[in-house]
Each structure stands twice: as structure tokens, then as C-alpha cells.
Design a protein around this motif. Sequence first.
Motif, mmCIF file in Angstrom:
data_model
loop_
_atom_site.group_PDB
_atom_site.id
_atom_site.type_symbol
_atom_site.label_atom_id
_atom_site.label_comp_id
_atom_site.label_asym_id
_atom_site.label_seq_id
_atom_site.Cartn_x
_atom_site.Cartn_y
_atom_site.Cartn_z
ATOM 1 N N LEU A 11 0.845 -1.185 0.000
ATOM 2 C CA LEU A 11 0.000 0.000 0.000
ATOM 3 C C LEU A 11 0.883 1.238 0.000
ATOM 4 C CD1 LEU A 11 -2.890 1.171 0.203
ATOM 5 C CD2 LEU A 11 -2.622 1.107 2.687
ATOM 6 N N VAL A 12 0.624 2.130 -0.932
ATOM 7 C CA VAL A 12 1.363 3.377 -1.056
ATOM 8 C C VAL A 12 0.370 4.518 -1.178
ATOM 9 C CG1 VAL A 12 3.122 4.649 -2.334
ATOM 10 C CG2 VAL A 12 3.211 2.155 -2.248
ATOM 11 N N LYS A 13 0.671 5.611 -0.527
ATOM 12 C CA LYS A 13 -0.214 6.763 -0.581
ATOM 13 C C LYS A 13 0.073 7.621 -1.812
ATOM 14 C CE LYS A 13 -0.940 7.074 4.387
ATOM 15 N NZ LYS A 13 -0.828 7.924 5.601
ATOM 16 N N PRO A 14 -0.955 8.252 -2.353
ATOM 17 C CA PRO A 14 -0.747 9.138 -3.508
ATOM 18 C C PRO A 14 0.318 10.190 -3.228
ATOM 19 C CG PRO A 14 -3.078 8.765 -3.174
ATOM 20 C CD PRO A 14 -2.377 8.158 -1.982
ATOM 21 N N SER A 15 1.087 10.481 -4.249
ATOM 22 C CA SER A 15 2.192 11.434 -4.249
ATOM 23 C C SER A 15 3.491 10.846 -3.694
ATOM 24 C CB SER A 15 1.852 12.732 -3.515
ATOM 25 O OG SER A 15 1.997 12.592 -2.119
ATOM 26 N N GLN A 16 3.413 9.695 -3.063
ATOM 27 C CA GLN A 16 4.619 9.075 -2.529
ATOM 28 C C GLN A 16 5.338 8.269 -3.599
ATOM 29 O OE1 GLN A 16 3.370 6.847 0.950
ATOM 30 N NE2 GLN A 16 3.548 8.660 2.245
ATOM 31 N N THR A 17 6.455 7.689 -3.223
ATOM 32 C CA THR A 17 7.247 6.877 -4.138
ATOM 33 C C THR A 17 7.027 5.398 -3.861
ATOM 34 O OG1 THR A 17 8.973 8.556 -4.415
ATOM 35 C CG2 THR A 17 9.576 6.282 -4.899
ATOM 36 N N LEU A 18 6.698 4.688 -4.903
ATOM 37 C CA LEU A 18 6.558 3.242 -4.837
ATOM 38 C C LEU A 18 7.941 2.630 -4.980
ATOM 39 C CD1 LEU A 18 3.996 1.182 -6.956
ATOM 40 C CD2 LEU A 18 6.364 0.484 -6.710
ATOM 41 N N SER A 19 8.324 1.795 -4.034
ATOM 42 C CA SER A 19 9.638 1.166 -4.063
ATOM 43 C C SER A 19 9.496 -0.340 -3.931
ATOM 44 C CB SER A 19 10.518 1.699 -2.932
ATOM 45 O OG SER A 19 10.753 3.089 -3.072
ATOM 46 N N LEU A 20 10.051 -1.052 -4.880
ATOM 47 C CA LEU A 20 10.014 -2.507 -4.876
ATOM 48 C C LEU A 20 11.407 -3.064 -5.087
ATOM 49 C CD1 LEU A 20 6.868 -3.202 -7.092
ATOM 50 C CD2 LEU A 20 7.003 -3.296 -4.597
ATOM 51 N N ILE A 21 11.620 -4.242 -4.556
ATOM 52 C CA ILE A 21 12.886 -4.935 -4.712
ATOM 53 C C ILE A 21 12.632 -6.290 -5.365
ATOM 54 C CG2 ILE A 21 14.842 -5.996 -3.517
ATOM 55 C CD1 ILE A 21 14.468 -3.918 -1.299
ATOM 56 N N CYS A 22 13.480 -6.637 -6.294
ATOM 57 C CA CYS A 22 13.446 -7.961 -6.891
ATOM 58 C C CYS A 22 14.702 -8.703 -6.481
ATOM 59 C CB CYS A 22 13.357 -7.886 -8.412
ATOM 60 S SG CYS A 22 13.221 -9.515 -9.212
ATOM 61 N N THR A 23 14.518 -9.793 -5.776
ATOM 62 C CA THR A 23 15.639 -10.613 -5.346
ATOM 63 C C THR A 23 15.806 -11.775 -6.310
ATOM 64 O OG1 THR A 23 15.287 -10.028 -3.023
ATOM 65 C CG2 THR A 23 16.605 -11.978 -3.474
ATOM 66 N N VAL A 24 17.013 -11.932 -6.817
ATOM 67 C CA VAL A 24 17.304 -12.939 -7.833
ATOM 68 C C VAL A 24 18.116 -14.072 -7.232
ATOM 69 C CG1 VAL A 24 18.438 -13.383 -10.033
ATOM 70 C CG2 VAL A 24 17.273 -11.203 -9.648
ATOM 71 N N SER A 25 17.736 -15.282 -7.553
ATOM 72 C CA SER A 25 18.513 -16.460 -7.173
ATOM 73 C C SER A 25 18.666 -17.358 -8.391
ATOM 74 C CB SER A 25 17.846 -17.218 -6.019
ATOM 75 O OG SER A 25 16.557 -17.675 -6.388
ATOM 76 N N GLY A 26 19.729 -18.154 -8.400
ATOM 77 C CA GLY A 26 19.981 -19.026 -9.534
ATOM 78 C C GLY A 26 20.558 -18.315 -10.735
ATOM 79 N N GLY A 27 20.925 -17.071 -10.578
ATOM 80 C CA GLY A 27 21.501 -16.274 -11.645
ATOM 81 C C GLY A 27 22.001 -14.975 -11.070
ATOM 82 N N SER A 28 22.736 -14.235 -11.862
ATOM 83 C CA SER A 28 23.329 -12.988 -11.398
ATOM 84 C C SER A 28 22.854 -11.826 -12.245
ATOM 85 C CB SER A 28 24.855 -13.065 -11.444
ATOM 86 O OG SER A 28 25.437 -11.809 -11.167
ATOM 87 N N VAL A 29 22.609 -10.701 -11.608
ATOM 88 C CA VAL A 29 22.177 -9.512 -12.337
ATOM 89 C C VAL A 29 23.286 -8.932 -13.194
ATOM 90 C CG1 VAL A 29 20.398 -8.929 -10.652
ATOM 91 C CG2 VAL A 29 22.714 -8.015 -10.370
ATOM 92 N N THR A 30 24.497 -9.442 -13.057
ATOM 93 C CA THR A 30 25.618 -8.952 -13.853
ATOM 94 C C THR A 30 26.032 -9.913 -14.962
ATOM 95 O OG1 THR A 30 27.264 -9.864 -12.316
ATOM 96 C CG2 THR A 30 26.497 -7.612 -11.915
ATOM 97 N N THR A 31 25.341 -11.002 -15.125
ATOM 98 C CA THR A 31 25.710 -11.987 -16.136
ATOM 99 C C THR A 31 25.379 -11.527 -17.558
ATOM 100 O OG1 THR A 31 25.436 -13.853 -14.614
ATOM 101 C CG2 THR A 31 25.330 -14.339 -16.957
ATOM 102 N N ASP A 32 26.406 -11.583 -18.419
ATOM 103 C CA ASP A 32 26.193 -11.295 -19.846
ATOM 104 C C ASP A 32 25.190 -12.291 -20.407
ATOM 105 O OD1 ASP A 32 29.715 -10.678 -20.755
ATOM 106 O OD2 ASP A 32 28.436 -9.749 -19.234
ATOM 107 N N TYR A 33 24.303 -11.902 -21.224
ATOM 108 C CA TYR A 33 23.943 -10.597 -21.709
ATOM 109 C C TYR A 33 22.487 -10.303 -21.344
ATOM 110 C CZ TYR A 33 28.247 -10.917 -24.363
ATOM 111 O OH TYR A 33 29.565 -11.058 -24.741
ATOM 112 N N TYR A 34 22.126 -10.678 -20.158
ATOM 113 C CA TYR A 34 20.732 -10.553 -19.738
ATOM 114 C C TYR A 34 20.368 -9.140 -19.309
ATOM 115 C CZ TYR A 34 21.041 -15.630 -19.586
ATOM 116 O OH TYR A 34 21.240 -16.954 -19.901
ATOM 117 N N TYR A 35 19.086 -8.894 -19.265
ATOM 118 C CA TYR A 35 18.573 -7.663 -18.704
ATOM 119 C C TYR A 35 17.418 -7.989 -17.764
ATOM 120 C CZ TYR A 35 16.014 -8.315 -23.132
ATOM 121 O OH TYR A 35 15.325 -8.830 -24.206
ATOM 122 N N TRP A 36 17.176 -7.084 -16.877
ATOM 123 C CA TRP A 36 16.244 -7.321 -15.778
ATOM 124 C C TRP A 36 15.196 -6.224 -15.773
ATOM 125 C CZ3 TRP A 36 17.487 -11.838 -13.291
ATOM 126 C CH2 TRP A 36 18.759 -12.349 -13.602
#
Length: 124
Positions: A11-36
Motif C-alpha cells: 500500500l502506497v499513498k498518492p504522491s509518494q514513491t513506490l519502491s520494490l525490490i526484486c531478489t534474484v537467485s539461480g543467476g546474477s544480475v551482472t551476467t552477460d547478456y541478460y537484462y532485468w
Amino acid sequence: QVQLQESGPGLVKPSQTLSLICTVSGGSVTTDYYYWGWIRQAPGKGLEWMGAIFYSGSTYYSPSLKSRTSISRDTSKNQFTLQLSSVTPEDTGVYYCARGAGTNYYTLGKYEYWGQGTQVTVSS
């Protein structure tokens, strides 16, 4: 087996910032040549690509959301994040993180692994 898990306030109030986190397992966010990427779906509407961060750290955003969207990553935690500022009730929906590969990173079909999605409601 790549797995992605979204987390953050439901739940987020209007005018505020929505912040979400995606946690990755079984792979790396730095592995060539993927995008997230981050994709969302408002009630009664189709999936909307929001933006993505590449293995190199470069980011790309949907033109309609670019002014309000920021995607970043924490390589030490193997996470990438979404920040959507100045939210309104129209930002309510299910938010997904996903991994893609190949050309045309803004095309939903390029994302082969998806998180289960997390519901975010913007309401006062």
C-alpha cells in the motif's frame, strides 16, 4: 533455475514513491547478456513494460514512465529495484520483475523468467 521474487509495501499513498525490490537467485544480475525488467498490470488492463536494467548497469525506460521511474541494482545482494515517484491510484496493479534476453528489450516476449508478482495499491 532462475528465480525472482518481488517484495515491498503493498500500500502506497498518492504522491509518494513506490519502491520494490526484486531478489534474484539461480543467476546474477551482472551476467552477460541478460537484462532485468519491471512489468506491471493494472486492473482490467494488459501488461505494461516499465523499464529494465542491463547486465552492464545501463537502464532503459518506457517513454510514458521515464520521468517517474528509476531502476537500480545492488550487485552484492543480487537485487534490482524499482522506484516510481509521484504515484496516483492509476499506478495500482500487480508488479512483476523478470529476466530477459536478446533484442527488443521492451518486448514482453523477451522475458522468459518472471516473479510471481506483487500487488501494489495506491490509495489514501
